[in-house]
Design an enzyme around this catalytic site. Structure first.
Site, PDB file in Angstrom:
ATOM      1  CE  LYS A   1      -2.820  -2.180   3.142  1.00 40.82           C
ATOM      2  NZ  LYS A   1      -3.730  -2.811   5.250  1.00 40.82           N
ATOM      3  N   GLY A   2       1.862   1.156   0.429  1.00 41.70           N
ATOM      4  CA  GLY A   2       3.190   2.219   0.462  1.00 41.70           C
ATOM      5  C   GLY A   2       2.849   3.144  -0.771  1.00 41.70           C
TER       6      GLY A   2
ATOM      7  CD  GLU B   1       8.600  -1.773  -3.492  1.00 41.15           C
ATOM      8  OE1 GLU B   1       7.819  -0.566  -2.695  1.00 41.15           O
ATOM      9  OE2 GLU B   1       8.750  -2.427  -3.543  1.00 41.15           O
ATOM     10  CG  ASP B   2       6.672   2.121  -0.684  1.00 41.66           C
ATOM     11  OD1 ASP B   2       7.613   1.207  -0.654  1.00 41.66           O
ATOM     12  OD2 ASP B   2       6.309   1.946   0.859  1.00 41.66           O
TER      13      ASP B   2
ATOM     14  CG  ASP C   1      15.203  -0.490   3.934  1.00 38.38           C
ATOM     15  OD1 ASP C   1      17.099  -0.400   3.541  1.00 38.38           O
ATOM     16  OD2 ASP C   1      14.727  -1.304   4.269  1.00 38.38           O
TER      17      ASP C   1
ATOM     18  CE  LYS D   1      15.017   2.986   4.781  1.00 33.45           C
ATOM     19  NZ  LYS D   1      14.450   2.934   5.946  1.00 33.45           N
TER      20      LYS D   1
ATOM     21  CG  PHE E   1      11.077   2.584   9.488  1.00 34.20           C
ATOM     22  CD1 PHE E   1      11.313   1.837   9.001  1.00 34.20           C
ATOM     23  CD2 PHE E   1       9.762   2.749  10.455  1.00 34.20           C
ATOM     24  CE1 PHE E   1      10.096   0.782   9.114  1.00 34.20           C
ATOM     25  CE2 PHE E   1       8.866   2.630  10.129  1.00 34.20           C
ATOM     26  CZ  PHE E   1       8.646   1.269   9.121  1.00 34.20           C
ATOM     27  CB  VAL E   2      10.973   8.145   5.970  1.00 33.02           C
ATOM     28  CG1 VAL E   2      12.386   8.216   6.588  1.00 33.02           C
ATOM     29  CG2 VAL E   2      10.717   6.803   5.205  1.00 33.02           C
TER      30      VAL E   2
ATOM     31  CG  ASP F   1       2.951   0.920   6.595  1.00 32.08           C
ATOM     32  OD1 ASP F   1       4.096   0.487   6.168  1.00 32.08           O
ATOM     33  OD2 ASP F   1       1.906   0.144   7.940  1.00 32.08           O
TER      34      ASP F   1
ATOM     35  NE  ARG G   1      -1.018   2.263   5.200  1.00 32.69           N
ATOM     36  CZ  ARG G   1       0.710   1.411   4.343  1.00 32.69           C
ATOM     37  NH1 ARG G   1       1.771   1.635   3.513  1.00 32.69           N
ATOM     38  NH2 ARG G   1       0.323  -0.145   4.573  1.00 32.69           N
TER      39      ARG G   1
HETATM   40  P1  5GP Z   1      12.986  -4.016   0.857  1.00 33.56           P
HETATM   41  O1  5GP Z   1      12.715  -5.077   0.668  1.00 33.56           O
HETATM   42  O2  5GP Z   1      13.883  -2.253   0.051  1.00 33.56           O
HETATM   43  O3  5GP Z   1      14.350  -4.252   1.926  1.00 33.56           O
HETATM   44  O4  5GP Z   1      11.863  -2.659   1.365  1.00 33.56           O
HETATM   45  C1  5GP Z   1      10.538  -2.686   0.639  1.00 33.56           C
HETATM   46  C2  5GP Z   1       9.771  -2.388   1.451  1.00 33.56           C
HETATM   47  O5  5GP Z   1      10.083  -2.477   2.732  1.00 33.56           O
HETATM   48  C3  5GP Z   1       9.404  -0.777   0.960  1.00 33.56           C
HETATM   49  O6  5GP Z   1       8.050  -1.230  -0.714  1.00 33.56           O
HETATM   50  C4  5GP Z   1       8.125  -0.508   1.850  1.00 33.56           C
HETATM   51  O7  5GP Z   1       7.183  -1.420   2.169  1.00 33.56           O
HETATM   52  C5  5GP Z   1       9.565  -1.026   3.212  1.00 33.56           C
HETATM   53  N1  5GP Z   1      10.632  -0.372   3.654  1.00 33.56           N
HETATM   54  C6  5GP Z   1      11.420  -0.005   3.961  1.00 33.56           C
HETATM   55  N2  5GP Z   1      12.551   0.765   4.014  1.00 33.56           N
HETATM   56  C7  5GP Z   1      10.741   1.570   3.969  1.00 33.56           C
HETATM   57  C8  5GP Z   1      10.753   2.830   5.699  1.00 33.56           C
HETATM   58  O8  5GP Z   1      11.856   3.596   6.308  1.00 33.56           O
HETATM   59  N3  5GP Z   1       9.163   2.615   6.442  1.00 33.56           N
HETATM   60  C9  5GP Z   1       8.591   2.318   6.094  1.00 33.56           C
HETATM   61  N4  5GP Z   1       6.991   2.392   6.346  1.00 33.56           N
HETATM   62  N5  5GP Z   1       8.317   1.643   5.049  1.00 33.56           N
HETATM   63  C10 5GP Z   1      10.021   1.377   4.825  1.00 33.56           C
END
Ligand code: 5GP
Length: 177
Positions: A42-43, A98-99, A102, A130, A151-152, A158, A164
């Site tokens: 949902k991000g 994508e939001d 990470d 990031k 963490f944002v 969320d 959100r």
């Molecule tokens: P990744 O698989 O790249 O580690 O993480 C991707 C997903 O993790 C993002 O689509 C998001 O939903 C969640 N995520 C990663 N970092 C953050 C953050 O700082 N804040 C929030 N709210 N979600 C995050």
């Protein structure tokens, strides 16, 4: 645990300006094609809905939902599909919206999933990245902002399904009560 927004990282006006620029760039790059913008729920929901309204060429959209954090702030090591796409992407020019990127595990999973469905092309548009947290190399074709390792929340992102609707993007801190 008590949480609070410790610092505003990106203000709504700044986000709006950057989303407009990304929309203009995509409109130019995809001129005379019909891009298919897939929102990762949902991000990315708020980013996606603002972005598509800043794209001035015809397009189509779809939604997919994955879960990787289970409501917390740490990556669980597993990505699972919660809701699949409604429509096929074979032969389509796909843009994944994508939001945040990470560790890179979620987008890696999505690229592999979509590749099997034989789209004509796949590009990635992410509001945030990031880079210092990356475990898998990811090419981001359209990026809003690079942010530090924190963490944002806000603008769709969320913590435990909250924040959100916060219009800015802020760093969340967790404290013991
Ligand atoms: P990744 O698989 O790249 O580690 O993480 C991707 C997903 O993790 C993002 O689509 C998001 O939903 C969640 N995520 C990663 N970092 C953050 C953050 O700082 N804040 C929030 N709210 N979600 C995050």
């Amino acid at each position: 645990m008590k949480e609070k927004i410790e610092k505003i990282l990106l203000k709504d006006v700044e986000i709006k300006k950057r989303v407009k620029e990304l929309g203009e760039e995509i409109s130019k790059d995809y001129k005379n094609t019909l891009p298919h913008l897939i929102c990762i729920l949902k991000g990315a929901s708020i980013f996606h809905s603002d972005l598509i309204r800043n794209i001035t060429i015809p397009l189509t959209i779809d939604y997919l939902s994955v879960s990787s954090y289970n409501g917390g702030t740490q990556y669980t090591g597993r990505v699972h599909l919660v809701k699949d796409l409604d429509n096929p992407i074979k032969g389509r020019d796909v843009i994944i919206v994508e939001d945040i990127i990470d560790t890179g595990h979620t987008i890696d999973y999505l690229f592999k999933l979509f590749d099997l469905r034989k789209p004509k092309s796949i590009k990635l548009c992410s509001l945030l990245s990031k880079p210092s947290r990356r475990e898998i190399d990811v090419k981001i074709d359209y990026l809003g902002f690079e942010i530090p390792d924190a963490f944002v929340v806000g603008y769709g992102l969320d913590y435990d399904e909250r924040y959100r609707n916060f219009p800015n993007i802020g760093i969340l801190s967790l404290e013991e009560d």
